[in-house]
Structures are given as structure tokens and as C-alpha cells.
Design a protein around this motif. Structure first.
Motif, PDB file in Angstrom:
ATOM      1  N   MET A   1       0.829  -1.211   0.000  1.00  0.00           N
ATOM      2  CA  MET A   1       0.000   0.000   0.000  1.00  0.00           C
ATOM      3  C   MET A   1       0.861   1.257   0.000  1.00  0.00           C
ATOM      4  O   MET A   1       1.988   1.241   0.464  1.00  0.00           O
ATOM      5  N   GLY A   2       0.320   2.326  -0.582  1.00  0.00           N
ATOM      6  CA  GLY A   2       1.124   3.535  -0.650  1.00  0.00           C
ATOM      7  C   GLY A   2       0.303   4.790  -0.522  1.00  0.00           C
ATOM      8  O   GLY A   2      -0.874   4.744  -0.184  1.00  0.00           O
ATOM      9  N   ILE A   3       0.965   5.886  -0.784  1.00  0.00           N
ATOM     10  CA  ILE A   3       0.249   7.160  -0.782  1.00  0.00           C
ATOM     11  C   ILE A   3       0.393   7.824  -2.142  1.00  0.00           C
ATOM     12  O   ILE A   3       1.393   7.640  -2.826  1.00  0.00           O
ATOM     13  N   LYS A   4      -0.618   8.551  -2.471  1.00  0.00           N
ATOM     14  CA  LYS A   4      -0.588   9.305  -3.724  1.00  0.00           C
ATOM     15  C   LYS A   4      -0.639  10.787  -3.349  1.00  0.00           C
ATOM     16  O   LYS A   4      -1.487  11.181  -2.540  1.00  0.00           O
ATOM     17  N   VAL A   5       0.277  11.554  -3.893  1.00  0.00           N
ATOM     18  CA  VAL A   5       0.249  13.005  -3.653  1.00  0.00           C
ATOM     19  C   VAL A   5      -0.766  13.606  -4.621  1.00  0.00           C
ATOM     20  O   VAL A   5      -0.596  13.540  -5.841  1.00  0.00           O
ATOM     21  N   PHE A 116       7.176  18.797   9.390  1.00  0.00           N
ATOM     22  CA  PHE A 116       6.496  18.310   8.191  1.00  0.00           C
ATOM     23  C   PHE A 116       6.738  16.811   8.008  1.00  0.00           C
ATOM     24  O   PHE A 116       5.830  16.070   7.631  1.00  0.00           O
ATOM     25  N   VAL A 117       7.962  16.364   8.289  1.00  0.00           N
ATOM     26  CA  VAL A 117       8.268  14.929   8.118  1.00  0.00           C
ATOM     27  C   VAL A 117       7.497  14.105   9.151  1.00  0.00           C
ATOM     28  O   VAL A 117       6.962  13.033   8.843  1.00  0.00           O
ATOM     29  N   VAL A 118       7.379  14.620  10.364  1.00  0.00           N
ATOM     30  CA  VAL A 118       6.582  13.936  11.386  1.00  0.00           C
ATOM     31  C   VAL A 118       5.101  13.914  10.964  1.00  0.00           C
ATOM     32  O   VAL A 118       4.422  12.891  11.069  1.00  0.00           O
ATOM     33  N   GLY A 119       4.605  15.034  10.436  1.00  0.00           N
ATOM     34  CA  GLY A 119       3.225  15.104   9.956  1.00  0.00           C
ATOM     35  C   GLY A 119       2.964  14.088   8.855  1.00  0.00           C
ATOM     36  O   GLY A 119       1.918  13.429   8.828  1.00  0.00           O
ATOM     37  N   LEU A 120       3.936  13.941   7.967  1.00  0.00           N
ATOM     38  CA  LEU A 120       3.812  12.977   6.868  1.00  0.00           C
ATOM     39  C   LEU A 120       3.800  11.539   7.402  1.00  0.00           C
ATOM     40  O   LEU A 120       3.029  10.697   6.939  1.00  0.00           O
ATOM     41  N   ASP A 121       4.639  11.293   8.386  1.00  0.00           N
ATOM     42  CA  ASP A 121       4.699   9.975   9.039  1.00  0.00           C
ATOM     43  C   ASP A 121       3.330   9.647   9.650  1.00  0.00           C
ATOM     44  O   ASP A 121       2.757   8.568   9.431  1.00  0.00           O
ATOM     45  N   LEU A 122       2.787  10.612  10.397  1.00  0.00           N
ATOM     46  CA  LEU A 122       1.478  10.414  11.040  1.00  0.00           C
ATOM     47  C   LEU A 122       0.375  10.221   9.998  1.00  0.00           C
ATOM     48  O   LEU A 122      -0.467   9.319  10.118  1.00  0.00           O
ATOM     49  N   ALA A 123       0.386  11.056   8.976  1.00  0.00           N
ATOM     50  CA  ALA A 123      -0.661  10.987   7.945  1.00  0.00           C
ATOM     51  C   ALA A 123      -0.616   9.646   7.227  1.00  0.00           C
ATOM     52  O   ALA A 123      -1.664   9.032   6.975  1.00  0.00           O
ATOM     53  N   SER A 124       0.592   9.167   6.918  1.00  0.00           N
ATOM     54  CA  SER A 124       0.710   7.868   6.236  1.00  0.00           C
ATOM     55  C   SER A 124       0.132   6.766   7.106  1.00  0.00           C
ATOM     56  O   SER A 124      -0.580   5.875   6.620  1.00  0.00           O
ATOM     57  N   ALA A 125       0.442   6.824   8.419  1.00  0.00           N
ATOM     58  CA  ALA A 125      -0.062   5.789   9.325  1.00  0.00           C
ATOM     59  C   ALA A 125      -1.586   5.854   9.421  1.00  0.00           C
ATOM     60  O   ALA A 125      -2.267   4.819   9.452  1.00  0.00           O
ATOM     61  N   LEU A 126      -2.129   7.067   9.449  1.00  0.00           N
ATOM     62  CA  LEU A 126      -3.592   7.212   9.519  1.00  0.00           C
ATOM     63  C   LEU A 126      -4.252   6.696   8.237  1.00  0.00           C
ATOM     64  O   LEU A 126      -5.303   6.056   8.287  1.00  0.00           O
ATOM     65  N   GLU A 128      -2.969   4.377   6.299  1.00  0.00           N
ATOM     66  CA  GLU A 128      -2.799   2.921   6.353  1.00  0.00           C
ATOM     67  C   GLU A 128      -3.867   2.261   7.225  1.00  0.00           C
ATOM     68  O   GLU A 128      -4.280   1.140   6.973  1.00  0.00           O
ATOM     69  N   SER A 129      -4.298   2.990   8.261  1.00  0.00           N
ATOM     70  CA  SER A 129      -5.333   2.438   9.147  1.00  0.00           C
ATOM     71  C   SER A 129      -6.680   2.325   8.421  1.00  0.00           C
ATOM     72  O   SER A 129      -7.604   1.701   8.905  1.00  0.00           O
ATOM     73  N   LYS A 130      -6.763   2.969   7.279  1.00  0.00           N
ATOM     74  CA  LYS A 130      -7.954   2.988   6.411  1.00  0.00           C
ATOM     75  C   LYS A 130      -9.139   3.723   7.030  1.00  0.00           C
ATOM     76  O   LYS A 130     -10.259   3.634   6.549  1.00  0.00           O
ATOM     77  N   ARG A 131      -8.911   4.412   8.128  1.00  0.00           N
ATOM     78  CA  ARG A 131      -9.987   5.229   8.705  1.00  0.00           C
ATOM     79  C   ARG A 131     -10.087   6.569   7.967  1.00  0.00           C
ATOM     80  O   ARG A 131     -11.053   7.276   8.082  1.00  0.00           O
ATOM     81  N   PHE A 132      -9.023   6.928   7.255  1.00  0.00           N
ATOM     82  CA  PHE A 132      -8.988   8.203   6.524  1.00  0.00           C
ATOM     83  C   PHE A 132      -8.597   7.942   5.079  1.00  0.00           C
ATOM     84  O   PHE A 132      -7.824   7.030   4.799  1.00  0.00           O
ATOM     85  N   LYS A 133      -9.133   8.764   4.195  1.00  0.00           N
ATOM     86  CA  LYS A 133      -8.822   8.565   2.766  1.00  0.00           C
ATOM     87  C   LYS A 133      -7.958   9.695   2.206  1.00  0.00           C
ATOM     88  O   LYS A 133      -7.185   9.499   1.292  1.00  0.00           O
ATOM     89  N   ARG A 134      -8.124  10.876   2.750  1.00  0.00           N
ATOM     90  CA  ARG A 134      -7.426  12.053   2.188  1.00  0.00           C
ATOM     91  C   ARG A 134      -7.022  12.990   3.328  1.00  0.00           C
ATOM     92  O   ARG A 134      -7.881  13.444   4.093  1.00  0.00           O
ATOM     93  N   ILE A 135      -5.736  13.270   3.432  1.00  0.00           N
ATOM     94  CA  ILE A 135      -5.237  14.097   4.549  1.00  0.00           C
ATOM     95  C   ILE A 135      -4.396  15.260   4.003  1.00  0.00           C
ATOM     96  O   ILE A 135      -3.576  15.076   3.105  1.00  0.00           O
ATOM     97  N   TYR A 169      -4.881   7.750   0.332  1.00  0.00           N
ATOM     98  CA  TYR A 169      -4.581   6.322   0.390  1.00  0.00           C
ATOM     99  C   TYR A 169      -4.736   5.763  -1.016  1.00  0.00           C
ATOM    100  O   TYR A 169      -5.722   6.030  -1.691  1.00  0.00           O
ATOM    101  N   ASP A 170      -3.740   5.010  -1.478  1.00  0.00           N
ATOM    102  CA  ASP A 170      -3.822   4.411  -2.814  1.00  0.00           C
ATOM    103  C   ASP A 170      -3.142   3.046  -2.786  1.00  0.00           C
ATOM    104  O   ASP A 170      -1.922   2.957  -2.675  1.00  0.00           O
ATOM    105  N   GLU A 171      -3.951   2.022  -2.873  1.00  0.00           N
ATOM    106  CA  GLU A 171      -3.490   0.623  -2.812  1.00  0.00           C
ATOM    107  C   GLU A 171      -2.339   0.367  -3.793  1.00  0.00           C
ATOM    108  O   GLU A 171      -1.379  -0.337  -3.468  1.00  0.00           O
ATOM    109  N   SER A 172      -2.431   0.983  -4.970  1.00  0.00           N
ATOM    110  CA  SER A 172      -1.455   0.643  -6.014  1.00  0.00           C
ATOM    111  C   SER A 172      -0.240   1.578  -6.024  1.00  0.00           C
ATOM    112  O   SER A 172       0.700   1.365  -6.786  1.00  0.00           O
ATOM    113  N   ALA A 173      -0.252   2.621  -5.201  1.00  0.00           N
ATOM    114  CA  ALA A 173       0.867   3.588  -5.221  1.00  0.00           C
ATOM    115  C   ALA A 173       2.045   3.053  -4.407  1.00  0.00           C
ATOM    116  O   ALA A 173       1.864   2.223  -3.510  1.00  0.00           O
TER     117      ALA A 173
END
Ligand code: ACO
Length: 319
Positions: A1-5, A116-126, A128-135, A169-173
Motif C-alpha cells: 500500500m502507498g500514498i498518492k500526492v 512536516f516529516v513527522v506530519g507525513l509519518d502520522l498521515a501515512s499511518a492514519l 494505512e489504518s484505512k480510517r482516513f482517505k485524504r489528509i 490512500y492508494d493501494e497501487s501507489a
């Protein structure tokens, strides 16, 4: 799983302050500042506070990419110069954007220039939890309000601005791989005073910094955290298309790239124009580089934060 900007945007303080102008008020020169830091000018926000610049950056991202702000599930703001202790800058931005209170979570992180790097770390984890789609992760600072304008060792370095990055959140990214560290700084190597326990200990809210110590810390941790992140992401640093280091000092950035034998042209820099904008510097540099064509979506990048805390971290992802 990945993230899409999905979108990137920025905002700057409205007034340009050049080295030459600074040299009229304090004992410094354009040449000294340029040689030691690579900075020629910075933007100062006289009328807009941190949440205003953050809102402007988020609006800019949504407009540039034709993205509906109401589709954002969470706002994370990285800042060490918030409008208030509470409400958070993220909550103010939510209100100023008119975003649906029932849908959105909003909070600030204060990790100085690593925010910003900490924010990105947190956002990626959120995500990944699939509770959020766009941060939306926003780095926003009005540093000019905490500077001692008579202290030539600090006031020449910083500027005001904000950068926003919206990720999905993007499964294929490809994944976003992050590492973050903190070395507690009890000695006040880099500190902006808060509210003391006793009234007699009250000090002005200004920034103080042992510049040389921060410099040594930075050139020490940047190469090691980049190697750690590359190892975790199972890639080589040479394979990256670009590196976006926190824009603290051009000498720090060049030294780190040379020490890692990396091509200097891969390092994105806007410090000459905007100075050190702390937590805003990485998304601001990305946004400006996307506009001037030195960065492109689809490229592999590593971002590196370091600063107060003392903190440092890196993240590798596809832009
Ligand atoms: N103009 C002219 N002379 C100056 C200035 C100035 N603005 N500032 C300092 N000097 C003088 C000093 O007084 C000193 O004079 P002396 O030799 O007579 O004592 C001389 O220049 C050299 O000073 P240094 O402090 O040794 O200069 P240095 O080369 O280390 O540069 C600097 C200073 C630019 C602050 C550098 O140490 C640096 O960039 N450090 C990292 C700071 C940083 O990145 N901080 C942000 C971290 S991010 C965050 O979390 C907020």
C-alpha cells in the motif's frame, strides 16, 4: 500500500526583506549572509498569522489541482509559531476553509523544522489504518513574530511561509517510508520560550539558538537518517530522482549531499529566495519546484527534516 500526492500548494509572507535592507538596521552585510547561508531575501508576514498563511497554502493546493476541499478527512499542521496554544492552527484552518466539522479531524504537531516529516509519518499511518482517505499536511510558520530583530545571529536566517500537501490512500501507489528521531534538548540549543511555571521566570517569546551546535548536529544526522530511511525503503540514495532537505542553510545542504556522494543538482533549493521557513520549508520547496519545473509528479524523492527538539527524520515517497 502507498500514498498518492494529490495536490501541493504554498503561500508566502507579503513583504520581501532583502539582505541589503537588513544590513541597514543591524551589523551585517549581504555578502556575509549570502556566503554563510545562501540566503538573499526572505518573505515577512506583517498582517497574516500562521493560520492565514496555512489556509492560503491549502486553498492554493486545492485550486491548482481542482480538488474539492470538502473531500479532506484530516488536517495536520506542523508549526512552532501557532496563532494560539489553543485552538490549534489546524482547527482554525478548518474553520477558515469552511470544512465539515462532522467529517474532519484537525490537530497541530510541534517538532520545529522536522514537523512536516513527522506530519507525513502520522498521515501515512492514519491512511494505512484505512480510517482516513485524504489528509492535508500543512507546514506553516510566521517566524518573524518570535525573532529578536537585533540578534544578527538568528534574524537573518528565517522567513514566513506555508506549504500544503494533500495525500490519499492508494493501494497501487508506492509506499511512503518514514523514520523520525528525537534527541531531547534540555540545554536550550534551539528554543523559543513558552509560559514559565513562575512569573518571575518569564522571558520574551523570542527564539534563541546556538547556531554552531545546530550546524554540527545537522551535518551529522542528515546523512545517517537518509541512509536509515533508504535502507528501510529498500532503495539506494543514488536511485532517488531528488532530495528535498529542510532549507536551513545552503552550506548544510551542500555538505550533506557531498558527504553522501550525491549529485548536487538533485538537491532542491529555494533558500536563496525564502530563507529558513522552519516546518514550512519542505512543502514550500516542493510546491515552488513543481511550479518552476525542477520537480515533477511521478518522481521519487526523499525529504529530510532536522531542527529544534533536537529532532530529525526522513521520508521517501513518490511525488
Ligand atoms: N553578520 C555578520 N557577522 C555575523 C553575523 C551576521 N549576521 N552573525 C554572526 N556573525 C559573526 C559572529 O559574531 C562571529 O564573529 P567573531 O568571529 O568575531 O566572534 C563570526 O560572524 C562567525 O560566526 P559563526 O557563528 O561562527 O558563523 P557560522 O559560520 O557558524 O554561521 C550560522 C552562523 C549561519 C547561524 C550557522 O551556524 C548556521 O547556519 N547554523 C545552523 C542554524 C540553523 O540551521 N538553525 C535552524 C535549525 S531549524 C529549526 O528547528 C528552527
Amino acid at each position: 500500500m502507498g500514498i498518492k500526492v494529490s495536490a501541493v500548494g504554498h503561500a508566502l509572507g507579503e513583504r520581501v526583506l532583502t539582505n541589503h535592507e537588513l544590513a541597514q538596521h543591524i551589523d551585517t552585510s549581504h555578502e556575509w549572509i549570502l556566503e554563510r547561508t545562501g540566503i538573499t531575501q526572505r518573505y515577512i508576514s506583517d498582517h497574516k498569522n500562521t493560520s492565514d498563511l496555512g489556509t492560503q497554502a491549502l486553498k492554493n493546493a486545492c485550486e491548482r489541482y481542482n480538488l474539492d476541499p470538502q473531500s479532506i478527512d484530516a488536517i495536520i499542521v506542523a508549526t512552532m509559531t501557532p496563532d494560539h496554544f489553543t485552538p490549534s492552527t489546524a482547527s482554525l484552518i478548518q474553520a477558515k476553509m469552511g470544512l465539515n466539522p462532522l467529517k474532519i479531524m484537525a490537530f497541530d504537531v510541534n517538532v520545529a523544522c522536522s514537523g512536516f516529516v513527522v506530519g507525513l509519518d502520522l498521515a501515512s499511518a492514519l491512511l494505512e489504518s484505512k480510517r482516513f482517505k485524504r489528509i492535508a499536511i500543512i507546514g506553516a510558520e510566521v517566524f518573524s513574530k518570535i525573532l529578536d530583530w537585533n540578534d544578527r545571529t538568528t534574524c537573518i536566517l528565517f522567513g514566513d511561509g506555508a506549504g500544503a500537501m494533500i495525500i490519499d490512500y492508494d493501494e497501487s501507489a508506492p509506499p511512503c517510508v518514514c523514520v523520525n528521531h528525537s534527541e531531547g534538548d534540555l540545554d536550550g540549543t534551539l528554543r523559543a520560550c513558552g509560559v514559565p511555571l513562575l512569573q518571575e521566570d518569564a522571558r520574551p517569546l523570542i527564539l534563541s539558538m546556538q547556531g554552531k551546535d545546530v550546524y554540527r548536529f545537522a551535518v551529522d544526522v542528515i546523512p545517517s537518517v537518509m541512509q536509515e530511511c533508504a535502507q528501510k525503503a529498500k532503495l539506494t540514495l543514488e536511485s532517488l530522482d531528488h532530495v528535498i532537505l529542510h532549507q536551513a542553510n545552503q552550506r548544510i545542504m551542500d555538505y550533506a549531499m557531498k558527504r553522501l556522494n550525491l549529485d548536487l543538482s538533485k538537491s532542491i533549493s529555494n533558500i536563496a529566495k525564502v530563507g529558513n521557513t522552519s516546518a514550512a520549508s519542505i512543502p514550500l520547496a516542493i510546491s515552488m519546484a513543481l511550479l518552476d519545473g525542477s520537480l515533477h509528479h511521478g518522481e521519487s524523492v526523499m525529504v529530510v527534516g532536522f531542527g529544534g527538539g533536537l529532532s530529525y527524520g526522513a521520508a521517501s515517497f513518490t511525488l
